[in-house]
Enzyme design. Sequence first.
Site, mmCIF file in Angstrom:
data_model
loop_
_atom_site.group_PDB
_atom_site.id
_atom_site.type_symbol
_atom_site.label_atom_id
_atom_site.label_comp_id
_atom_site.label_asym_id
_atom_site.label_seq_id
_atom_site.Cartn_x
_atom_site.Cartn_y
_atom_site.Cartn_z
ATOM 1 N N HIS A 262 -26.526 13.475 -4.783
ATOM 2 C CA HIS A 262 -27.124 14.884 -4.523
ATOM 3 C C HIS A 262 -28.763 14.999 -4.590
ATOM 4 C CE1 HIS A 262 -23.115 17.384 -4.133
ATOM 5 N NE2 HIS A 262 -22.724 16.310 -4.619
ATOM 6 N N ASP B 118 -9.020 28.951 11.565
ATOM 7 C CA ASP B 118 -9.371 30.055 10.498
ATOM 8 C C ASP B 118 -9.842 29.555 9.160
ATOM 9 O OD1 ASP B 118 -9.181 32.331 8.827
ATOM 10 O OD2 ASP B 118 -7.525 33.133 9.831
ATOM 11 N N LYS C 33 -3.481 32.376 2.992
ATOM 12 C CA LYS C 33 -4.723 32.624 2.317
ATOM 13 C C LYS C 33 -4.543 32.913 1.063
ATOM 14 C CE LYS C 33 -6.079 33.606 7.006
ATOM 15 N NZ LYS C 33 -6.615 34.675 8.163
ATOM 16 N N GLU D 127 -23.353 21.207 2.609
ATOM 17 C CA GLU D 127 -23.401 20.127 1.680
ATOM 18 C C GLU D 127 -23.615 18.680 2.210
ATOM 19 O OE1 GLU D 127 -20.845 18.710 -2.395
ATOM 20 O OE2 GLU D 127 -20.010 20.295 -1.007
#
Length: 353
Positions: free
Chosen positions: A339, A244, A168, A37
């Site tokens: 963008h 991670d 997570k 991005e």
Amino acid sequence: MNQTNETAGVPMKWVGPLRISGNVGMIETEVPLATYESPLWPSVGRGARISMMVEPGIVATLVDERMTRSVLVRARDAQTAYMAALEVDARLDELRELVRTCGRFVELIGFHHEITANLLFLRFDFSTGDAAGHNMATLAADALLTHILRTVPGVSYGSISGNYCTDKKATAINGILGRGKNVVTELLVPRDTVHKVLRTTAAAVAELNVHKNMIGTLLAGGIRSANAHYANMLLGFYLATGQDAANIVEGSQGVTVAEDRDGDLYFSCTVPNLIVGTVGNGKGLDFVEENLTRLGCRADRDPGDNARRLAVIAAATVLCGELSLLAAQTNPGELMQTHIRLERTNKTAKIGG
């Protein structure tokens, strides 16, 4: 089928520098972000530029740090589970000594439990030095579970992980009790800087934060979270520093606060589940080693201090990107124009209208 080790190349840029002060130290550094991005780089860069324009920059306060692992045991009934929980709590000093045999840098620092029916969930909190601590906590929890099954009557094995940690997954318990580093960042942006660099007002940012981050997230059913896009900055930072990356699930839980202080903008991001380390799996890769060295996280410091430095840099990076995005969203069309300009070719932009 032949299997070979391949590398997934993600574009990375250094942005900044940004300025940080607080209880971890005074830091000025550029930060690496690996992302597809591309607008993220200039967005974080704008926030970083503001941090260099004001004193004392972004104030980062490390509030807490711990890695957790929950084990699950089964009992005959709830009464037996309750008595087992009391027994574990009474033996904490003994369990701390057991954990110290599992490694030089792991310490048992907390314990919580939950009983449902005949199931007993035991959530252990550990300090883990410069490691994020997943494996270290699991190793210690495994030793604790083995000892509990051998010495506490009426319980049997359920699982080494009972999902009460929580790893997570976005949960209330992590937001309440913490998992990883809990860092609060604050920045006071003068009125003129808000106007000239962010092209908005403190009042507009504060109002948008309430309407979007607070009310919008409430209506969406967010779990102890009220922010625009912490996950963007965390993922880019995690990939660049060998973390991670799946830990952005709980890491992206956090709260943004914005206040209009007589035209100046008070802006704060609280990140209670920031899971980072400077040693361990993934840190041996050449580019990770280079990035951690450039961030100053390979210095000869007391155990844990390099990871604390990395955590406050990550949290400050979150603030830079969050501030820039919210400012952009106070102006109609600015976000999409950015963008289109940075992510799409002229041909694609014309086809898409």
